[in-house]
Design an enzyme around this catalytic site. Structure first.
Site, PDB file in Angstrom:
ATOM      1  N   GLY A  65       0.817  -1.205   0.000  1.00  0.00           N
ATOM      2  CA  GLY A  65       0.000   0.000   0.000  1.00  0.00           C
ATOM      3  C   GLY A  65       0.849   1.252   0.000  1.00  0.00           C
ATOM      4  O   GLY A  65       2.084   1.201   0.055  1.00  0.00           O
ATOM      5  N   PHE A  66       0.196   2.379  -0.029  1.00  0.00           N
ATOM      6  CA  PHE A  66       0.875   3.672  -0.094  1.00  0.00           C
ATOM      7  C   PHE A  66       1.816   3.869   1.095  1.00  0.00           C
ATOM      8  O   PHE A  66       3.028   4.034   0.931  1.00  0.00           O
ATOM      9  CB  PHE A  66      -0.202   4.765  -0.156  1.00  0.00           C
ATOM     10  CG  PHE A  66       0.278   6.165   0.057  1.00  0.00           C
ATOM     11  CD1 PHE A  66       1.485   6.614  -0.477  1.00  0.00           C
ATOM     12  CD2 PHE A  66      -0.495   7.069   0.776  1.00  0.00           C
ATOM     13  CE1 PHE A  66       1.922   7.919  -0.291  1.00  0.00           C
ATOM     14  CE2 PHE A  66      -0.080   8.370   0.970  1.00  0.00           C
ATOM     15  CZ  PHE A  66       1.121   8.795   0.448  1.00  0.00           C
ATOM     16  N   ILE A  67       1.272   3.818   2.300  1.00  0.00           N
ATOM     17  CA  ILE A  67       2.097   4.018   3.490  1.00  0.00           C
ATOM     18  C   ILE A  67       3.018   2.825   3.716  1.00  0.00           C
ATOM     19  O   ILE A  67       4.197   2.983   4.059  1.00  0.00           O
ATOM     20  CB  ILE A  67       1.210   4.266   4.718  1.00  0.00           C
ATOM     21  CG1 ILE A  67       0.392   5.552   4.531  1.00  0.00           C
ATOM     22  CG2 ILE A  67       2.050   4.352   5.993  1.00  0.00           C
ATOM     23  CD1 ILE A  67      -0.705   5.744   5.564  1.00  0.00           C
ATOM     24  N   LYS A  82     -12.315   1.180  12.651  1.00  0.00           N
ATOM     25  CA  LYS A  82     -10.977   1.525  13.149  1.00  0.00           C
ATOM     26  C   LYS A  82     -11.009   1.776  14.660  1.00  0.00           C
ATOM     27  O   LYS A  82     -10.076   1.402  15.378  1.00  0.00           O
ATOM     28  CB  LYS A  82     -10.428   2.744  12.412  1.00  0.00           C
ATOM     29  CG  LYS A  82     -10.240   2.535  10.912  1.00  0.00           C
ATOM     30  CD  LYS A  82      -9.306   1.381  10.597  1.00  0.00           C
ATOM     31  CE  LYS A  82      -7.859   1.751  10.720  1.00  0.00           C
ATOM     32  NZ  LYS A  82      -6.958   0.647  10.294  1.00  0.00           N
ATOM     33  N   TYR A 107     -16.390   3.087   8.260  1.00  0.00           N
ATOM     34  CA  TYR A 107     -14.932   2.971   8.226  1.00  0.00           C
ATOM     35  C   TYR A 107     -14.338   3.387   9.572  1.00  0.00           C
ATOM     36  O   TYR A 107     -13.549   2.665  10.188  1.00  0.00           O
ATOM     37  CB  TYR A 107     -14.358   3.839   7.112  1.00  0.00           C
ATOM     38  CG  TYR A 107     -12.878   4.125   7.255  1.00  0.00           C
ATOM     39  CD1 TYR A 107     -11.945   3.098   7.132  1.00  0.00           C
ATOM     40  CD2 TYR A 107     -12.417   5.414   7.525  1.00  0.00           C
ATOM     41  CE1 TYR A 107     -10.584   3.353   7.274  1.00  0.00           C
ATOM     42  CE2 TYR A 107     -11.063   5.672   7.666  1.00  0.00           C
ATOM     43  CZ  TYR A 107     -10.149   4.642   7.537  1.00  0.00           C
ATOM     44  OH  TYR A 107      -8.808   4.896   7.688  1.00  0.00           O
TER      45      TYR A 107
END
Length: 353
Positions: A11-13, A157, A153
């Site tokens: 993924g991005f991070i 979390k 979402y």
């Protein structure tokens, strides 16, 4: 050599974090299912770059697969775990909430069960600024209550924060939750505003501006976030003696568990953000004003003083520089430089004054 297990490694991070850990001498084990939520090729390209490192291995499987992570933990015995894998996106959670239940909650459950069987020295789990939900007092601090999430979402979390706390308490697992704030930068996600706005501006199409532009975000450059995570790896929470927690610390009184904001500590109006993209591209945006989307919040703003207290670090990348770095990457990755110059010459796009 320490072993770090990173979920969501493509993924991005995850990609940026793995690069940093490899640079710092870690052996990195990645887990990523290469979800088709957005362009899989982008994820494959990130993964291919990581695979150039001898210290990196990856398993392309879903973390919610029963027993999968237990096998990985048993085989690799990671010293550090950074859990980034998740179904992201506030708006997509309106369309496919089950994927958030499965990836975010069941995936985290499998991770915690594996850690219970094979305890690492420190677990760091990604949460989000979205857990602050309907809170109106800003900047957001880690010690304030987070009871009113605005999207499914965010609810999933917040649930992972609670799940991790229970395992930290019951099994003495050191856990750091980090809440990140609107992360951006090269190799970013196509569903996020910077990517979408840059693509639209370069192609001469309008951008959707929600809440008629009356929004603010605490934009955090990706390498700043990674620096925060890297420093927190070595700040291992311990169960406080007799439940005494220092003032201003989010450490649990009953568990080796802490939650930390990682943000730039600036609430930037959406108009300023768009203007930064216009300057970076040299083109004017065509705006399509729209109403607020369900589940969204008008503003985010991090109080990152606890991060600084624990690590001595403050994220500080200037927005204009960060946006320019992303636009430069985007043009290089998608080969838009020559196309953009040709379009400007023919008058297809509007220059900013």
């Amino acid at each position: 050599m320490r072993t770090a297990l990173v979920t969501g490694s493509s993924g991005f991070i995850g990609y940026h974090l793995c690069q940093r850990l490899l640079h710092d001498g870690f052996r990195v084990v990645g887990v990523d299912n290469l979800s088709d939520y957005y362009d899989v090729e982008l994820k494959r390209r990130r993964q291919a770059m990581l695979q150039k490192h001898a210290g990196f291995t990856v398993l392309n499987s879903a973390i919610e697969t029963k027993g999968l992570l237990d096998e990985v933990f048993a085989r690799e015995r990671p010293d550090v775990v950074v859990h980034l894998a998740a179904q992201a996106g506030v708006r997509h959670s309106l369309e496919d909430p089950r994927s958030y239940l499965e990836s975010n909650m069941m995936g985290t459950f499998e991770l915690l069960e594996a850690a219970r069987s094979f305890p690492p020295g420190h677990m760091l789990l990604a949460s989000t600024s979205s857990v602050y939900g309907a809170n109106k007092e800003m900047p957001y601090t880690e010690t304030e209550r987070t009871d009113h999430q605005m999207s499914f979402y965010a609810a999933t979390k917040k649930a992972t924060e609670c799940m991790a706390h229970s395992y930290a308490h019951l099994y003495d697992l050191p856990v750091t939750m980090f809440r990140f704030f609107t992360v951006y930068g090269p190799w970013g996600r196509p569903d996020m505003a910077l990517f979408k706005f840059t693509k639209a501006i370069l192609s001469g199409t309008p951008i959707d501006v929600y809440n008629h532009g009356r929004m603010m975000r605490d934009f955090t450059y990706v390498t700043d976030l990674v620096q925060g995570i890297r420093l927190l790896i070595d700040v291992v929470p311990a169960r406080p003696v007799e439940g005494v927690v220092p003032a201003g610390d989010s450490l649990s009184p009953v568990a080796p568990w802490r939650v930390i904001n990682i943000g730039n500590s600036q609430a930037v109006p959406l108009g300023e953000f768009i203007a930064a993209i216009e300057r970076a591209t040299g083109l004017a945006a065509q705006r399509n004003p729209m109403c607020m989307q369900p589940g969204d919040v008008p503003a985010t703003w991090a109080d990152a003083s606890l991060l600084h207290k624990l690590t001595g670090y403050r994220p500080d990348t200037d927005l204009a520089k960060g946006v320019q770095a992303f636009v430069d990457w985007y043009r290089d990755y998608y080969g838009t430089n020559d196309w953009s110059r040709a379009s400007l010459a023919s008058g297809d796009l509007r220059r900013i004054s």
